[in-house]
Scaffold this active site. Sequence first.
Site, PDB file in Angstrom:
ATOM      1  N   PHE A   4      29.639 -43.861  48.931  1.00 46.84           N
ATOM      2  CA  PHE A   4      29.750 -45.081  49.733  1.00 46.84           C
ATOM      3  C   PHE A   4      31.071 -45.806  49.544  1.00 46.84           C
ATOM      4  O   PHE A   4      31.493 -46.584  50.395  1.00 46.84           O
ATOM      5  CB  PHE A   4      28.584 -46.035  49.396  1.00 46.84           C
ATOM      6  CG  PHE A   4      28.804 -46.833  48.129  1.00 46.84           C
ATOM      7  CD1 PHE A   4      29.570 -48.001  48.153  1.00 46.84           C
ATOM      8  CD2 PHE A   4      28.266 -46.431  46.908  1.00 46.84           C
ATOM      9  CE1 PHE A   4      29.792 -48.737  46.993  1.00 46.84           C
ATOM     10  CE2 PHE A   4      28.490 -47.159  45.750  1.00 46.84           C
ATOM     11  CZ  PHE A   4      29.267 -48.319  45.788  1.00 46.84           C
ATOM     12  N   LYS A  36      28.465 -34.915  55.496  1.00 49.98           N
ATOM     13  CA  LYS A  36      27.281 -35.769  55.264  1.00 49.98           C
ATOM     14  C   LYS A  36      27.799 -36.995  54.513  1.00 49.98           C
ATOM     15  O   LYS A  36      27.965 -36.986  53.302  1.00 49.98           O
ATOM     16  CB  LYS A  36      26.251 -35.001  54.422  1.00 49.98           C
ATOM     17  CG  LYS A  36      24.816 -35.458  54.579  1.00 49.98           C
ATOM     18  CD  LYS A  36      24.526 -36.901  54.305  1.00 49.98           C
ATOM     19  CE  LYS A  36      24.411 -37.228  52.836  1.00 49.98           C
ATOM     20  NZ  LYS A  36      24.313 -38.706  52.606  1.00 49.98           N
ATOM     21  N   GLU A  50      24.867 -42.731  53.282  1.00 48.79           N
ATOM     22  CA  GLU A  50      23.942 -43.393  54.205  1.00 48.79           C
ATOM     23  C   GLU A  50      24.111 -44.918  54.171  1.00 48.79           C
ATOM     24  O   GLU A  50      23.561 -45.616  55.014  1.00 48.79           O
ATOM     25  CB  GLU A  50      22.494 -42.998  53.866  1.00 48.79           C
ATOM     26  CG  GLU A  50      21.976 -43.475  52.509  1.00 48.79           C
ATOM     27  CD  GLU A  50      22.431 -42.598  51.324  1.00 48.79           C
ATOM     28  OE1 GLU A  50      23.439 -41.878  51.445  1.00 48.79           O
ATOM     29  OE2 GLU A  50      21.758 -42.679  50.271  1.00 48.79           O
ATOM     30  N   SER A  78      28.432 -39.583  42.229  1.00 48.16           N
ATOM     31  CA  SER A  78      28.133 -39.881  40.826  1.00 48.16           C
ATOM     32  C   SER A  78      27.953 -38.585  40.020  1.00 48.16           C
ATOM     33  O   SER A  78      27.657 -37.520  40.577  1.00 48.16           O
ATOM     34  CB  SER A  78      26.873 -40.736  40.742  1.00 48.16           C
ATOM     35  OG  SER A  78      25.802 -40.031  41.317  1.00 48.16           O
ATOM     36  N   CYS A 109      36.261 -45.168  41.860  1.00 47.76           N
ATOM     37  CA  CYS A 109      36.138 -44.187  40.775  1.00 47.76           C
ATOM     38  C   CYS A 109      37.387 -44.193  39.903  1.00 47.76           C
ATOM     39  O   CYS A 109      37.397 -43.656  38.811  1.00 47.76           O
ATOM     40  CB  CYS A 109      35.918 -42.797  41.334  1.00 47.76           C
ATOM     41  SG  CYS A 109      37.369 -42.183  42.162  1.00 47.76           S
ATOM     42  N   GLU A 119      28.743 -45.808  33.351  1.00 43.45           N
ATOM     43  CA  GLU A 119      29.628 -46.214  34.444  1.00 43.45           C
ATOM     44  C   GLU A 119      28.937 -47.383  35.158  1.00 43.45           C
ATOM     45  O   GLU A 119      27.861 -47.214  35.734  1.00 43.45           O
ATOM     46  CB  GLU A 119      29.826 -45.058  35.441  1.00 43.45           C
ATOM     47  CG  GLU A 119      30.740 -45.458  36.584  1.00 43.45           C
ATOM     48  CD  GLU A 119      30.888 -44.401  37.680  1.00 43.45           C
ATOM     49  OE1 GLU A 119      29.893 -43.713  38.004  1.00 43.45           O
ATOM     50  OE2 GLU A 119      31.990 -44.275  38.227  1.00 43.45           O
TER      51      GLU A 119
HETATM   52  P1  NAD Z   1      25.966 -40.936  44.843  1.00 47.57           P
HETATM   53  O1  NAD Z   1      26.111 -39.825  43.902  1.00 47.57           O
HETATM   54  O2  NAD Z   1      24.741 -41.792  44.749  1.00 47.57           O
HETATM   55  O3  NAD Z   1      25.994 -40.416  46.356  1.00 47.57           O
HETATM   56  C1  NAD Z   1      27.002 -39.545  46.820  1.00 47.57           C
HETATM   57  C2  NAD Z   1      26.446 -38.697  47.948  1.00 47.57           C
HETATM   58  O4  NAD Z   1      25.360 -37.910  47.446  1.00 47.57           O
HETATM   59  C3  NAD Z   1      25.892 -39.520  49.114  1.00 47.57           C
HETATM   60  O5  NAD Z   1      26.249 -38.889  50.320  1.00 47.57           O
HETATM   61  C4  NAD Z   1      24.392 -39.482  48.877  1.00 47.57           C
HETATM   62  O6  NAD Z   1      23.641 -39.566  50.067  1.00 47.57           O
HETATM   63  C5  NAD Z   1      24.173 -38.136  48.195  1.00 47.57           C
HETATM   64  N1  NAD Z   1      23.034 -38.152  47.273  1.00 47.57           N
HETATM   65  C6  NAD Z   1      22.596 -39.207  46.531  1.00 47.57           C
HETATM   66  N2  NAD Z   1      21.527 -38.847  45.805  1.00 47.57           N
HETATM   67  C7  NAD Z   1      21.278 -37.555  46.070  1.00 47.57           C
HETATM   68  C8  NAD Z   1      20.305 -36.610  45.606  1.00 47.57           C
HETATM   69  N3  NAD Z   1      19.370 -36.958  44.715  1.00 47.57           N
HETATM   70  N4  NAD Z   1      20.355 -35.363  46.082  1.00 47.57           N
HETATM   71  C9  NAD Z   1      21.305 -34.995  46.970  1.00 47.57           C
HETATM   72  N5  NAD Z   1      22.245 -35.850  47.446  1.00 47.57           N
HETATM   73  C10 NAD Z   1      22.248 -37.101  47.006  1.00 47.57           C
HETATM   74  O7  NAD Z   1      27.284 -41.836  44.729  1.00 47.57           O
HETATM   75  P2  NAD Z   1      27.587 -43.231  45.399  1.00 47.57           P
HETATM   76  O8  NAD Z   1      26.758 -44.290  44.728  1.00 47.57           O
HETATM   77  O9  NAD Z   1      27.540 -43.130  46.873  1.00 47.57           O
HETATM   78  O10 NAD Z   1      29.116 -43.398  44.976  1.00 47.57           O
HETATM   79  C11 NAD Z   1      29.536 -43.930  43.762  1.00 47.57           C
HETATM   80  C12 NAD Z   1      29.810 -42.837  42.754  1.00 47.57           C
HETATM   81  O11 NAD Z   1      30.790 -41.940  43.265  1.00 47.57           O
HETATM   82  C13 NAD Z   1      30.404 -43.371  41.456  1.00 47.57           C
HETATM   83  O12 NAD Z   1      29.814 -42.675  40.393  1.00 47.57           O
HETATM   84  C14 NAD Z   1      31.880 -43.048  41.573  1.00 47.57           C
HETATM   85  O13 NAD Z   1      32.563 -42.926  40.341  1.00 47.57           O
HETATM   86  C15 NAD Z   1      31.823 -41.753  42.290  1.00 47.57           C
HETATM   87  N6  NAD Z   1      33.082 -41.458  42.947  1.00 47.57           N
HETATM   88  C16 NAD Z   1      33.860 -40.484  42.396  1.00 47.57           C
HETATM   89  C17 NAD Z   1      35.084 -40.194  42.964  1.00 47.57           C
HETATM   90  C18 NAD Z   1      35.965 -39.143  42.373  1.00 47.57           C
HETATM   91  O14 NAD Z   1      36.943 -38.800  43.009  1.00 47.57           O
HETATM   92  N7  NAD Z   1      35.682 -38.599  41.209  1.00 47.57           N
HETATM   93  C19 NAD Z   1      35.511 -40.880  44.109  1.00 47.57           C
HETATM   94  C20 NAD Z   1      34.677 -41.850  44.654  1.00 47.57           C
HETATM   95  C21 NAD Z   1      33.461 -42.115  44.058  1.00 47.57           C
END
Ligand code: NAD
Length: 497
Positions: free
Chosen positions: A149, A173, A176, A226, A281, A382
Amino acid sequence: MKTLTHWIGGKPVESASGRYGAVYDPATGAQEKQVGFATADEVDAAVASAKAAFESWGATSLARRTAILFKYRELLDAHRDEIAALITAEHGKVHSDALGEVARGLEIVELACGISVQLKGELSTQVSTRVDVASIRQPLGVVAGITPFNFPAMVPMWMFPIAIACGNTFVLKPSEKDPSASLRLAELACEAGLPDGVLNVVQGDKVAVDRLLEHPDVAAVSFVGSTPIAKYIQLKAVEHGKRVQALGGAKNHMLVLPDADLDFAADQAINAAYGSAGERCMAVSVVVAVGDTGDALVAKIAERAERLRIGPGNDPASEMGPLITREHRDKVASYVSSAAEQGAEVVVDGTGHAVEGHEDGFFLGVSLLDRVPVTADAYRDEIFGPVLAVVRAESYDEAIKLINDSRWGNGTAIFTRDGGAARRFQLEVKAGMVGVNVPIPVPVGYHSFGGWKDSLFGDHHIYGGDGVAFYTQGKVITTRWPDPADAGINLGFPSHS
Ligand code: NAD
């Protein structure tokens, strides 16, 4: 209420699942939109559309592909403001920050415009008598991207421009929580002349993600999100025979040596910790103050933190906007109270901060914690919010051990005037991206972005040269145009002469 759709085969497609996710305006707390969550069949339709488009896109000339990307670059440039406004409306970050996100995404589209240079093959002539060898790179087919997000435009643009420029077709994808920006990106790509089906967007949750991971026609998966989900994505993608890069979470440390300019370091700590409400991040979430710098540095950060202007992202006076959801805001706030219980000093407590006229918005003030024990949850987890932890270290050696012991290794930075210390740090620190007096060392587009340890699962960093390598597969062609002198039977293993 507006319902957000998928984008499949060059047009919007409504989900028939009957399952929806709420999309909020974080500044008001109001739900103004919903997004339809894909069924497995809807994901299959997007993959089928991408697979059909690959037949011709993969064989389309480089000249034609890059001409479309140039046109896309112009359209994105002309729509920066509109895309930034979409980001602010659903993510909450301030408009200037959203514009910065669009600019960093555009950088990758610009890189993709010059893909022909990166796809140039190699040729060795006369490796043996009348034998030449060529190495080329070819697209994989249908590739998928799953994005978080916090950068609803930039992170998708880390992926699809390079993938598409290399001749692949793409199924995205997005998160959401703020899906509109990616829909607009796809729409503009079609306007630029990208053939239908080359770039598709499916909205959804775990159902959509799991189907992409299992789908036999998806060759590779890029994920950013994450750490727990990144690990899951890597394992499941590998189980289904896919190439995968999964970028995870972070806890970025900024080391401040006693010889650093403390006013400069305090400014940079503020920018990197509280920009985008800490939902980056690459945010700095821990300052490691070495030697006797701690008291002065904490005082300077605190004084600046208290002056920050927090408000709705579409108000030009705001420097920091709200958090993404009410639940996330409350979770972030809980780390401030748990840190106090677990031995930290709360120097600035932003948990009670209210924004007048926006009482239902997901706002939180900024918090500064000092002398945070490394056993505290606020140090170990985090937090992903505007909470900065300061840890004291006696020496450089103690500080770098702390950073290297962290389970994450995304970004890190050193603040010093000592070139020798900075050089040691660059070589010794266990992280993928290092800043020297630069707090958020996000690489430019033609270098690659990626972390170490629990911040990245897979072999490739994202975009830049690694992005091209990830989205292509190598092929080596050995050629001989026979001469009568080559005739004759020889069952020996080919050797060269
Ligand atoms: P998230 O992991 O909750 O979601 C990321 C994606 O995975 C979304 O599209 C979500 O719909 C999907 N998702 C969530 N739960 C899922 C599941 N159980 N099974 C399958 N798919 C699932 O992350 P977020 O809250 O949207 O974003 C924040 C996180 O992203 C933080 O941890 C941040 O550090 C990380 N991030 C990392 C980078 C990087 O380059 N390393 C960059 C941006 C964000």
